[in-house]
Each structure stands twice: as structure tokens, then as C-alpha cells.
Design a protein around this motif. Structure first.
Motif, PDB file in Angstrom:
ATOM      1  N   SER A 197    -112.810 -11.350 -11.394  1.00  0.00           N
ATOM      2  CA  SER A 197    -111.897 -10.329 -10.881  1.00  0.00           C
ATOM      3  C   SER A 197    -111.156 -10.877  -9.664  1.00  0.00           C
ATOM      4  O   SER A 197    -111.644 -11.776  -8.970  1.00  0.00           O
ATOM      5  N   ASN A 198    -109.989 -10.340  -9.389  1.00  0.00           N
ATOM      6  CA  ASN A 198    -109.154 -10.879  -8.324  1.00  0.00           C
ATOM      7  C   ASN A 198    -108.287  -9.776  -7.734  1.00  0.00           C
ATOM      8  O   ASN A 198    -108.330  -8.620  -8.183  1.00  0.00           O
ATOM      9  N   THR A 199    -107.498 -10.130  -6.737  1.00  0.00           N
ATOM     10  CA  THR A 199    -106.727  -9.123  -5.997  1.00  0.00           C
ATOM     11  C   THR A 199    -105.221  -9.282  -6.184  1.00  0.00           C
ATOM     12  O   THR A 199    -104.436  -8.869  -5.321  1.00  0.00           O
ATOM     13  N   TYR A 200    -104.803  -9.866  -7.295  1.00  0.00           N
ATOM     14  CA  TYR A 200    -103.375  -9.987  -7.590  1.00  0.00           C
ATOM     15  C   TYR A 200    -102.726  -8.596  -7.567  1.00  0.00           C
ATOM     16  O   TYR A 200    -103.338  -7.604  -7.959  1.00  0.00           O
ATOM     17  N   ASN A 201    -101.486  -8.541  -7.127  1.00  0.00           N
ATOM     18  CA  ASN A 201    -100.762  -7.273  -6.916  1.00  0.00           C
ATOM     19  C   ASN A 201    -101.399  -6.430  -5.811  1.00  0.00           C
ATOM     20  O   ASN A 201    -101.197  -5.219  -5.740  1.00  0.00           O
ATOM     21  N   THR A 202    -102.206  -7.085  -4.949  1.00  0.00           N
ATOM     22  CA  THR A 202    -102.923  -6.382  -3.878  1.00  0.00           C
ATOM     23  C   THR A 202    -103.704  -5.198  -4.442  1.00  0.00           C
ATOM     24  O   THR A 202    -103.629  -4.076  -3.951  1.00  0.00           O
TER      25      THR A 202
END
Length: 442
Positions: free
Chosen positions: A406-411
Motif C-alpha cells: 500500500s502507498n500514499t499516491y494521490n496523498t
């Protein structure tokens, strides 16, 4: 092609998760939400121990690094195989001791080597696996002279996608034909304890031929190292044991995999479980495996809520609050995950897909997330009980490489995670906030 039969242990399908319980969790903890069943993790560990009673089994920590999972794995008797310094730290935090941790370095940054060597100085039983002669030079420069394992590139790989087939990828390991010479030289300077190789991730019954070939080559390598006076504690043939993501795929027959592994190593004579030894021809060493996905995949589900239902020109698009930042595998690998409409109140088959016996119409839908990318879909043209806004969908087999990727792309903050054991449910990772994402900024 060799194929594992249908006689393997049952896998937990999405339909076997209690819909009422999952809906209650979504209500209490909001969505997106990862749910991990610690009891299932322990069951999978026990199944591996039963199939490989004489082997040293290390859990590939990268599949799921959560403390609840790591502690369950440790209590089940598996060791920890770590792909980074951060994972080594997590393993220690979960209670693993140095003699139960292996660090497998892949082009390690200097700060990783600094941290791991620092840990080794206080825990000299920790083992470091190297896949390049250059890494040995860098370890030597840091004063390391401890337990060393050499990763070979056997020239054969397997797995569910080309991006995870490591056995023949030049990035991983030293060409196997060079390993014996290097091992002989390093044995005079380090405590040479093992050789290692890994075919890939998500290996199915159809990949058993490639697995046999990798194991056979590692057996030959072990014999060559032994013939030069380099005694080995273990021969690590990796993991990558797959799980069936689709209903038509049978569970992996671990007994067949174990038998094939022992046979391919060559002239294996089992020893007592207490000794945990397997005789590899004239090499007295422990067979070692390092499964990750098999331990946690079917122990996890992802819950997501419907926010938009749109009739497009050629598809019904169902928008949900989980996307490629929450579960990356569909976008990255084209991976299939079973999806179930928990709110529809219909019966489901063994893959979590609705049957026609339900009260609600079944329609083909594309389930899409909130990320501004066309790849941000969890499925396309999948038959589901027609979702409505506010309803909760469950995504199956999400325990492996779900939260980890999982990641924080697009905040977009990462989701919360709960772990259950019996009737006890505990929040083990709180939901990130926008403030968390900007905390490190100046």
C-alpha cells in the motif's frame, strides 16, 4: 509438465468469511480496512511444519510485516527471513532472537548494512545472505566476519508473473557456476553456513518442474561446496509456494511439493525431527525453505465501501474507497482477487462470487478505486450482486502483499488494519491521516 494434484489441504475461500462479522468490522473501524485472522496464520504455519517436518522453515517477512502476524509466526515455531534492515528491526521487535533471523541482502544500501552489522555485533548468531561479491567486500569493510550464506542464481525461475520470477533474473544472486569458488575462498574468512536460491513468488502446481530443477541444482552445488571442505548447516531452496486465487485452482499439495523437494536434492535420508537434518548425498545439512504468501494470503481480506455506481457506455462501474494505493497487485500484476458483495445477502460459491439463487440481480461490473489512473481497477466485468451506494465489498486473499504494498499516491492515507484471534478483535494499525502524510515535510 508436472502438476500437483487436488489432494492438498483446503484453502480458505472468501465465502468462508462470516459476512455479518465483516460488516460489523467495517461499521466499527470504517473502510478501507484490512482484516487479518491470526488463527488462520497459525494453521498455515502448522501445515507447513507437518509437510516439512525435518526442514528449517523461515517466514518471508516481506509478505506481511505486521507485528500481530510476526508474533503469531514466531509462536508457531517459524524463523524470520528478512529482505531489508527495516524487516530485521521488525523481527527483533516481534521477539525473534538473532539465531532465528536471516537477512537476505539484495543490492543493500549502506545504511542497511550499517544497521544489520550493528545488530549482528550484539547478536552474533544472526545470518547474512549475500548475492554479490561486492556485498561481501562491503561487509568486510564494516568488520563483519560472522555467519555468511551465499545466494546463487540457478538460472531457472518460476512464479505467477514475470515481475516476481527471481531464479533466472540477473539482479538476484551470484551465477551458480561461480559460487563454489567464492564459497571456498570466503569459508576461510567467514563462518560459511549455507547456500540459497529462490525461484520466484506464487509458484503453482504447474511450476513444479522448475522448482525441481532449481532444487536439483542447489543439491549439486551443496555437494560441490562440501567436496572442497566447506561444511554447510543448511541448503535454502526458497519459498514462493502459491495459493489458489481462483475457484477452479486446487490448493497446493504441500506433501507432493515436500516429496519433490527432497527427491530433487538427491539421496535424501530423513533424520529425527529433533535433529532437523536431511542428508544431501555426502552433504550433511538442513533443508531450509522460506514461504511467505502461503502463510498469510488466505488469512486476510480487504473491506471497501461503494461510493459511486455509474452506468457507462459499455460497463457498470462501481466506485469504491479502496484502490491501487490500498491493494496494488491487480494494477501491478493483473492479479485476480475474488470479490464479494457482503451487503447483498446472497449465497456465494466457493470463490466468493454470487450464485443466481440470490434475491438481487447479478450483473458484470468493473470495480474501480478513487485514484486518477486507468489502472486503478480491482476487477473488470466481474459478475456481482448489483452493488448499491454505501454497501461493503470484501476482497479475498489480501493477506499477502496487500498492506505491504500500500502507498500514499494521490496523498491518500493508508488504511487501518485489525487482527482477530478467536472472538477477540484488536486494532493493530490505525488509519493514517492527512496530517501523518505531511508530518515529515519542512
Amino acid at each position: 509438465m508436472s502438476r500437483v494434484g487436488d489432494g492438498g489441504p483446503a484453502v480458505r475461500r472468501l465465502a468462508e468469511w462470516d459476512a455479518t462479522d465483516l460488516l460489523a468490522l467495517a461499521e466499527e473501524y470504517d473502510t478501507p480496512l484490512y482484516v487479518i485472522d491470526r488463527d488462520r496464520v497459525a494453521e498455515n504455519c502448522a501445515r507447513l511444519r507437518e509437510a516439512f517436518p525435518d526442514a528449517d522453515i523461515s517466514y518471508a517477512v516481506k509478505a506481511h510485516t505486521g507485528q500481530a502476524v510476526l508474533r503469531t509466526v514466531r509462536e508457531a515455531g517459524l524463523d524470520a527471513e528478512c529482505a531489508s534492515a527495516g524487516e530485521v528491526e521488525r523481527a527483533f521487535e516481534a521477539g525473534f532472537t538473532g539465531n532465528r533471523i536471516r537477512y537476505t541482502a539484495v543490492n543493500p544500501p549502506g545504511r542497511d548494512l550499517d544497521r544489520v552489522v550493528g545488530r549482528w555485533q550484539a547478536n552474533p548468531e544472526l545470518t547474512i545472505t549475500v548475492g554479490a561479491a561486492d556485498t561481501v567486500d562491503r561487509l568486510r569493510d564494516r568488520g563483519f566476519d560472522g555467519r555468511l550464506c551465499v545466494r546463487a542464481n540457478p538460472g531457472v525461475g518460476a512464479g505467477h508473473h514475470e515481475k516476481v520470477r527471481t531464479g533466472a533474473n540477473a539482479k538476484f544472486g551470484i551465477p551458480i557456476e561461480r559460487v563454489a569458488d567464492l564459497a571456498e575462498a570466503w569459508a576461510a574468512e567467514f563462518d560459511l553456513v549455507g547456500v540459497h536460491a529462490h525461484a520466484g513468488s506464487g509458484i503453482s502446481g504447474d511450476d513444479l518442474t522448475a522448482h525441481r530443477e532449481l532444487v536439483s541444482r542447489m543439491g549439486d552445488l551443496a555437494r560441490e561446496v562440501e567436496s572442497r571442505g566447506g561444511g554447510l548447516e543448511f541448503v535454502d531452496v526458497g519459498g514462493g509456494f502459491g495459493v489458489p486465487y481462483r475457484s477452479e485452482e486446487p490448493p497446493l499439495d504441500l506433501d507432493a511439493v515436500a516429496a519433490a523437494t527432497r527427491e530433487a536434492l538427491g539421496d535424501v535420508a530423513g533424520r529425527s525431527p529433533a535433529g532437523c537434518q536431511a542428508e544431501l548425498g555426502n552433504v550433511d545439512a538442513t533443508l531450509s525453505i522460506e514461504p511467505g504468501r502461503y502463510v498469510v494470503a488466505d488469512a486476510g481480506v480487504l473491506l471497501t465501501r461503494v461510493n459511486t455506481v455509474k452506468e457507462a457506455r459499455d460497463a457498470t462501474v462501481v466506485g469504491v474507497d479502496a484502490g491501487m494505493t490500498t491493494l496494488l497487485r491487480p494494477a501491478m500484476y493483473g492479479a485476480y482477487h475474488a470479490i464479494r458483495n457482503l451487503s447483498a445477502g446472497v449465497d456465494s460459491d466457493t470463490d466468493g462470487e454470487p450464485n443466481a439463487t440470490g434475491d438481487r440481480e447479478t450483473v458484470p461490473v468493473t470495480v474501480a478505486g478513487p485514484i486518477c489512473e486507468s489502472a486503478d481497477v480491482l476487477c473488470e466485468e466481474r459478475p456481482l450482486s448489483r452493488p448499491e451506494r454505501g454497501e461493503v465489498l470484501a476482497v479475498g486473499n489480501a493477506g499477502a502483499y496487500g498492506y505491504e504494498m500500500s502507498n500514499t499516491y494521490n496523498t491518500r492515507p493508508r488504511p487501518a488494519e485489525v487482527a482477530r484471534s478467536g472472538t477477540t478483535v484488536r486494532l493493530v494499525r490505525r488509519r493514517e491521516t492527512a496530517a501523518d502524510l505531511t508530518e515529515l515535510e519542512r
